[in-house]
Design a protein around this motif. Structure first.
Motif, PDB file in Angstrom:
ATOM      1  N   ASN A 154    -100.297  46.157  10.560  1.00 29.34           N
ATOM      2  CA  ASN A 154     -99.996  44.727  10.696  1.00 29.34           C
ATOM      3  C   ASN A 154     -98.931  44.238   9.732  1.00 29.34           C
ATOM      4  O   ASN A 154     -98.261  43.265   9.994  1.00 29.34           O
ATOM      5  CB  ASN A 154    -101.268  43.914  10.444  1.00 29.34           C
ATOM      6  N   PHE A 155     -98.834  44.922   8.586  1.00 30.80           N
ATOM      7  CA  PHE A 155     -97.888  44.433   7.593  1.00 30.80           C
ATOM      8  C   PHE A 155     -96.454  44.862   7.899  1.00 30.80           C
ATOM      9  O   PHE A 155     -95.524  44.343   7.337  1.00 30.80           O
ATOM     10  CB  PHE A 155     -98.300  44.908   6.188  1.00 30.80           C
ATOM     11  N   ARG A 156     -96.301  45.838   8.769  1.00 22.32           N
ATOM     12  CA  ARG A 156     -94.957  46.297   9.070  1.00 22.32           C
ATOM     13  C   ARG A 156     -94.455  45.587  10.324  1.00 22.32           C
ATOM     14  O   ARG A 156     -95.040  45.715  11.392  1.00 22.32           O
ATOM     15  CB  ARG A 156     -94.950  47.812   9.286  1.00 22.32           C
ATOM     16  N   VAL A 157     -93.406  44.823  10.192  1.00 23.02           N
ATOM     17  CA  VAL A 157     -92.919  44.028  11.323  1.00 23.02           C
ATOM     18  C   VAL A 157     -92.089  44.889  12.271  1.00 23.02           C
ATOM     19  O   VAL A 157     -92.249  44.831  13.487  1.00 23.02           O
ATOM     20  CB  VAL A 157     -92.091  42.821  10.809  1.00 23.02           C
ATOM     21  N   LEU A 158     -91.196  45.706  11.695  1.00 22.99           N
ATOM     22  CA  LEU A 158     -90.304  46.537  12.512  1.00 22.99           C
ATOM     23  C   LEU A 158     -90.677  48.007  12.398  1.00 22.99           C
ATOM     24  O   LEU A 158     -90.955  48.493  11.311  1.00 22.99           O
ATOM     25  CB  LEU A 158     -88.849  46.409  12.017  1.00 22.99           C
ATOM     26  N   ASN A 159     -90.672  48.704  13.535  1.00 20.14           N
ATOM     27  CA  ASN A 159     -90.734  50.160  13.510  1.00 20.14           C
ATOM     28  C   ASN A 159     -89.296  50.649  13.668  1.00 20.14           C
ATOM     29  O   ASN A 159     -88.738  50.641  14.767  1.00 20.14           O
ATOM     30  CB  ASN A 159     -91.616  50.675  14.651  1.00 20.14           C
ATOM     31  N   LEU A 160     -88.683  51.015  12.541  1.00 20.79           N
ATOM     32  CA  LEU A 160     -87.261  51.374  12.551  1.00 20.79           C
ATOM     33  C   LEU A 160     -86.974  52.589  13.417  1.00 20.79           C
ATOM     34  O   LEU A 160     -85.886  52.711  13.975  1.00 20.79           O
ATOM     35  CB  LEU A 160     -86.776  51.618  11.117  1.00 20.79           C
ATOM     36  N   ALA A 161     -87.966  53.484  13.556  1.00 19.00           N
ATOM     37  CA  ALA A 161     -87.750  54.684  14.379  1.00 19.00           C
ATOM     38  C   ALA A 161     -87.441  54.291  15.821  1.00 19.00           C
ATOM     39  O   ALA A 161     -86.552  54.856  16.452  1.00 19.00           O
ATOM     40  CB  ALA A 161     -88.973  55.586  14.321  1.00 19.00           C
ATOM     41  N   ALA A 162     -88.167  53.304  16.351  1.00 15.53           N
ATOM     42  CA  ALA A 162     -87.952  52.876  17.741  1.00 15.53           C
ATOM     43  C   ALA A 162     -86.565  52.266  17.908  1.00 15.53           C
ATOM     44  O   ALA A 162     -85.870  52.513  18.900  1.00 15.53           O
ATOM     45  CB  ALA A 162     -89.026  51.867  18.150  1.00 15.53           C
ATOM     46  N   ILE A 163     -86.148  51.481  16.919  1.00 11.95           N
ATOM     47  CA  ILE A 163     -84.817  50.856  16.986  1.00 11.95           C
ATOM     48  C   ILE A 163     -83.740  51.941  16.886  1.00 11.95           C
ATOM     49  O   ILE A 163     -82.746  51.900  17.613  1.00 11.95           O
ATOM     50  CB  ILE A 163     -84.672  49.781  15.883  1.00 11.95           C
ATOM     51  N   GLU A 164     -83.999  52.937  16.032  1.00 16.52           N
ATOM     52  CA  GLU A 164     -83.047  54.056  15.913  1.00 16.52           C
ATOM     53  C   GLU A 164     -82.933  54.835  17.222  1.00 16.52           C
ATOM     54  O   GLU A 164     -81.868  55.337  17.560  1.00 16.52           O
ATOM     55  CB  GLU A 164     -83.476  55.016  14.787  1.00 16.52           C
ATOM     56  N   ASN A 165     -84.045  54.955  17.978  1.00 24.60           N
ATOM     57  CA  ASN A 165     -83.995  55.638  19.279  1.00 24.60           C
ATOM     58  C   ASN A 165     -82.948  54.982  20.180  1.00 24.60           C
ATOM     59  O   ASN A 165     -82.199  55.657  20.890  1.00 24.60           O
ATOM     60  CB  ASN A 165     -85.355  55.570  19.989  1.00 24.60           C
ATOM     61  N   GLY A 223     -89.736  48.483  19.048  1.00 25.69           N
ATOM     62  CA  GLY A 223     -89.991  48.566  17.610  1.00 25.69           C
ATOM     63  C   GLY A 223     -90.640  47.333  16.997  1.00 25.69           C
ATOM     64  O   GLY A 223     -90.550  47.118  15.797  1.00 25.69           O
ATOM     65  N   ALA A 224     -91.320  46.525  17.822  1.00 23.07           N
ATOM     66  CA  ALA A 224     -92.035  45.358  17.283  1.00 23.07           C
ATOM     67  C   ALA A 224     -93.430  45.824  16.852  1.00 23.07           C
ATOM     68  O   ALA A 224     -94.416  45.646  17.563  1.00 23.07           O
ATOM     69  CB  ALA A 224     -92.122  44.255  18.339  1.00 23.07           C
ATOM     70  N   ALA A 225     -93.484  46.442  15.663  1.00 20.89           N
ATOM     71  CA  ALA A 225     -94.696  47.155  15.232  1.00 20.89           C
ATOM     72  C   ALA A 225     -95.918  46.243  15.084  1.00 20.89           C
ATOM     73  O   ALA A 225     -97.011  46.561  15.531  1.00 20.89           O
ATOM     74  CB  ALA A 225     -94.424  47.883  13.922  1.00 20.89           C
ATOM     75  N   LYS A 226     -95.710  45.095  14.443  1.00 22.07           N
ATOM     76  CA  LYS A 226     -96.832  44.187  14.188  1.00 22.07           C
ATOM     77  C   LYS A 226     -97.325  43.565  15.500  1.00 22.07           C
ATOM     78  O   LYS A 226     -98.533  43.457  15.731  1.00 22.07           O
ATOM     79  CB  LYS A 226     -96.368  43.108  13.210  1.00 22.07           C
ATOM     80  N   VAL A 227     -96.387  43.198  16.365  1.00 27.92           N
ATOM     81  CA  VAL A 227     -96.742  42.632  17.682  1.00 27.92           C
ATOM     82  C   VAL A 227     -97.540  43.672  18.467  1.00 27.92           C
ATOM     83  O   VAL A 227     -98.560  43.378  19.088  1.00 27.92           O
ATOM     84  CB  VAL A 227     -95.468  42.222  18.466  1.00 27.92           C
ATOM     85  N   GLN A 263     -86.477  39.096  12.121  1.00 27.40           N
ATOM     86  CA  GLN A 263     -86.069  40.322  11.428  1.00 27.40           C
ATOM     87  C   GLN A 263     -85.135  41.166  12.290  1.00 27.40           C
ATOM     88  O   GLN A 263     -84.209  41.787  11.792  1.00 27.40           O
ATOM     89  CB  GLN A 263     -87.299  41.143  11.030  1.00 27.40           C
ATOM     90  N   PHE A 264     -85.393  41.188  13.588  1.00 26.89           N
ATOM     91  CA  PHE A 264     -84.554  41.977  14.496  1.00 26.89           C
ATOM     92  C   PHE A 264     -83.152  41.382  14.531  1.00 26.89           C
ATOM     93  O   PHE A 264     -82.158  42.105  14.505  1.00 26.89           O
ATOM     94  CB  PHE A 264     -85.169  41.999  15.903  1.00 26.89           C
ATOM     95  N   ASP A 265     -83.088  40.045  14.606  1.00 29.26           N
ATOM     96  CA  ASP A 265     -81.805  39.344  14.569  1.00 29.26           C
ATOM     97  C   ASP A 265     -81.000  39.744  13.333  1.00 29.26           C
ATOM     98  O   ASP A 265     -79.806  39.988  13.409  1.00 29.26           O
ATOM     99  CB  ASP A 265     -82.043  37.823  14.524  1.00 29.26           C
ATOM    100  N   MET A 266     -81.709  39.803  12.185  1.00 26.69           N
ATOM    101  CA  MET A 266     -81.046  40.161  10.940  1.00 26.69           C
ATOM    102  C   MET A 266     -80.551  41.614  10.988  1.00 26.69           C
ATOM    103  O   MET A 266     -79.438  41.914  10.583  1.00 26.69           O
ATOM    104  CB  MET A 266     -81.999  39.972   9.750  1.00 26.69           C
ATOM    105  N   SER A 267     -81.364  42.505  11.561  1.00 22.96           N
ATOM    106  CA  SER A 267     -80.946  43.915  11.603  1.00 22.96           C
ATOM    107  C   SER A 267     -79.839  44.114  12.645  1.00 22.96           C
ATOM    108  O   SER A 267     -78.997  44.990  12.496  1.00 22.96           O
ATOM    109  CB  SER A 267     -82.143  44.837  11.884  1.00 22.96           C
ATOM    110  N   LEU A 268     -79.821  43.275  13.690  1.00 19.62           N
ATOM    111  CA  LEU A 268     -78.738  43.342  14.695  1.00 19.62           C
ATOM    112  C   LEU A 268     -77.408  42.903  14.063  1.00 19.62           C
ATOM    113  O   LEU A 268     -76.355  43.469  14.368  1.00 19.62           O
ATOM    114  CB  LEU A 268     -79.026  42.400  15.852  1.00 19.62           C
TER     115      LEU A 268
END
Length: 270
Positions: A154-165, A223-227, A263-268
């Motif tokens: 729950n504490f991790r908002v982004l799963n970076l591995a999925a975004i990296e895929n 990669g929406a880990a918490k969702v 957070q996704f907006d920021m990483s985009l």
């Protein structure tokens, strides 16, 4: 590899978009069926080298569609087509259900190009040894998808591995995919959040379960880990017909979704 036709049965457009790009990148043609009934009809009238079958779909789910395909093949008799489950759950119960339905393999969301490549190597005997693409994802992104501790997730908002895929596909195709996949996810999520509130007001636990599963499935791939984690808990309660306290959980789910978007907006933007 020799170009072959692949059928993907998947009802969520976010997930369709990701897997279609990955399959095309690996040199094959791809068709989409948005539910199991369409997948069965397409298979009966067309020739496909392999099927990717989402397990939870409206009208006819992946298990039922697979059983119907296996029955159709046995009656003809036809050589069984490889059917690979697409699923957002990787527990033993999910795997057993896939085996019992007659599926040949298992792909857990979020999946990478190398996951799909492995399936093509095993089931289509594709040889990618001469290609220099598919560098593996940097290990610092490889986070476990199913963690035993839901609170930790729950504490991790982004799963970076999925975004990296997805970024991997962008790098290797030169296409900008993330922005359009992200937009698609937002419009689908807005719709699904309205839907799950309606399901709860109607005290319809089956619909709560299905909608929560759809949210979990598309959130895993983007990669929406918490969702993904919160919707997984809501899905479980819907399945067990325990609707008490779900109104609060849906509020928490909505907050987690807005947090992810931010957070996704920021990483985009990076």
């Amino acid at each position: 590899p020799e170009k072959k036709r692949i059928l993907v049965a998947e009802d969520l457009s976010t997930n369709q978009q990701i897997i279609v790009e990955m399959i095309k990148m690996l040199g094959h043609e791809v068709e989409i069926a948005s539910n199991g009934k369409i997948a069965l009809a397409k298979y009966q009238s067309g020739e496909y080298a392999l099927l990717f079958m989402d397990c939870q779909m409206p009208i006819m789910d992946g298990y039922e569609a697979t059983r119907a395909i296996r029955k159709f093949e046995a009656e003809r008799p036809l050589e069984p087509v490889p059917i690979i489950a697409l699923t957002a759950g990787s527990d033993k119960e999910s795997r057993d259900k896939c085996d019992q339905a007659g599926m040949d393999g298992f792909l857990t969301k979020p999946f990478s190009i190398s996951d799909i490549r492995k399936i093509f190597e095993i089931h289509l005997q594709d040889d990618f040894s001469n290609t220099d693409t598919f560098e593996h994802i940097d290990s610092r992104y490889a986070q476990p998808v199913e963690s035993g501790d839901a609170m930790e997730q729950n504490f991790r908002v982004l799963n970076l591995a999925a975004i990296e895929n997805i970024r991997d596909v962008e790098r290797q195709t030169g296409k900008q995919l993330l922005p359009s996949i992200f937009e698609g996810y937002i419009s689908q999520m807005d719709e699904k959040l309205r839907e799950i509130e309606r399901d709860l007001s109607a005290s319809d636990s089956t619909s709560v379960y299905r909608t929560a599963h759809a949210i979990k499935s598309m959130s895993a791939n983007i990669g929406a880990a918490k969702v993904r984690s919160i919707s997984s808990q809501i899905e479980k309660k819907g399945k067990e017909n325990e609707l008490g306290g779900l109104a609060e959980e849906i509020i928490i789910l909505t907050e987690a979704y807005h947090e992810f978007v931010e957070q996704f907006d920021m990483s985009l933007a990076k």
